[in-house]
Design an enzyme around this catalytic site. Structure first.
Site, PDB file in Angstrom:
ATOM      1  N   CYS A  13       1.008  -1.292  -0.021  1.00 42.26           N
ATOM      2  CA  CYS A  13      -0.114  -0.102  -0.013  1.00 42.26           C
ATOM      3  C   CYS A  13       0.849   1.114  -0.021  1.00 42.26           C
ATOM      4  CB  CYS A  13      -1.075  -0.108   1.199  1.00 42.26           C
ATOM      5  SG  CYS A  13      -0.183   0.177   2.884  1.00 42.26           S
ATOM      6  N   ASN A  16       2.724   1.237   3.991  1.00 43.30           N
ATOM      7  CA  ASN A  16       2.879   0.052   4.801  1.00 43.30           C
ATOM      8  C   ASN A  16       2.625   0.398   6.152  1.00 43.30           C
ATOM      9  OD1 ASN A  16       6.004  -1.828   5.115  1.00 43.30           O
ATOM     10  ND2 ASN A  16       3.717  -2.552   4.904  1.00 43.30           N
ATOM     11  N   CYS A  18      -1.043   0.571   7.518  1.00 39.68           N
ATOM     12  CA  CYS A  18      -2.273   0.086   7.712  1.00 39.68           C
ATOM     13  C   CYS A  18      -2.693  -1.100   6.793  1.00 39.68           C
ATOM     14  CB  CYS A  18      -3.392   1.241   7.532  1.00 39.68           C
ATOM     15  SG  CYS A  18      -3.212   2.509   8.510  1.00 39.68           S
ATOM     16  N   ARG A  19      -2.998  -0.742   5.744  1.00 39.94           N
ATOM     17  CA  ARG A  19      -3.473  -1.872   4.760  1.00 39.94           C
ATOM     18  C   ARG A  19      -2.520  -3.166   4.597  1.00 39.94           C
ATOM     19  NH1 ARG A  19      -5.194   1.754   0.017  1.00 39.94           N
ATOM     20  NH2 ARG A  19      -3.081   2.790   0.541  1.00 39.94           N
ATOM     21  N   SER A  20      -1.543  -2.710   4.045  1.00 37.44           N
ATOM     22  CA  SER A  20      -0.756  -3.822   3.890  1.00 37.44           C
ATOM     23  C   SER A  20      -0.077  -4.662   4.963  1.00 37.44           C
ATOM     24  CB  SER A  20       0.490  -3.510   2.914  1.00 37.44           C
ATOM     25  OG  SER A  20       1.509  -2.540   3.424  1.00 37.44           O
ATOM     26  N   ASP A 117      -7.952   3.336   2.088  1.00 37.57           N
ATOM     27  CA  ASP A 117      -6.916   3.562   3.142  1.00 37.57           C
ATOM     28  C   ASP A 117      -7.865   4.064   4.467  1.00 37.57           C
ATOM     29  OD1 ASP A 117      -4.829   4.337   5.096  1.00 37.57           O
ATOM     30  OD2 ASP A 117      -3.782   5.534   3.307  1.00 37.57           O
TER      31      ASP A 117
END
Length: 145
Positions: A13, A16, A18-20, A117
């Protein structure tokens, strides 16, 4: 004799943060629960180098995608179209890109292509990301082996 990791996936993301990392943790749990974690190399990274560019140290271990990642990972799964554009642009600068670069959301049975995000959101935004990652990682794992 222990098996070597036979497949590899990098979740990406923008930051690096939150999402990934959520996708990485979800996928690690899936392969651990199925007793196939030794078959997988799993990691996460960012497309942005914002903090590095401003020389701001972070205690979080966010890392940026490297040229080597395109040559060593089987799959690079990202969260949105902006990530996808950045990754495709970077992969064009690599001589030997073996990674299949895709949206993680392309595996979503509910067809939610983009994983938004949640950084400036609330708990329910993070829960949405988590649920999307669970659905997508399950579907990806079924297709990948």
């Amino acid at each position: 004799m222990a098996e070597q990791a036979t497949k590899s996936v990098l979740f990406v993301c923008l930051g690096n943060i939150c999402r990934s990392p959520i996708a990485e943790a979800v996928f690690r749990k899936l392969v651990t629960d199925q007793n196939i974690s030794e078959n997988w190399r799993v990691d996460s990274a960012a497309t942005s180098s914002c903090m590095k560019r401003h020389s701001i140290p972070m205690s979080h271990v966010a890392q940026q995608v490297t040229k080597e990642d395109f040559a060593t990972f089987d799959y690079i799964l990202c969260m949105d179209e902006s990530n996808l554009r950045d990754l495709n642009r970077k992969s064009n600068q690599v001589k030997t890109c073996k990674a299949k670069i895709e949206l993680l959301g392309s595996y979503d049975p509910q067809k939610q292509l983009t994983i938004e995000d949640p950084y400036n959101g609330n708990d329910s935004d993070f829960e949405t990301v988590y649920q999307q990652c669970v659905r997508c990682c399950r579907a990806f794992l079924e297709k990948a082996h």
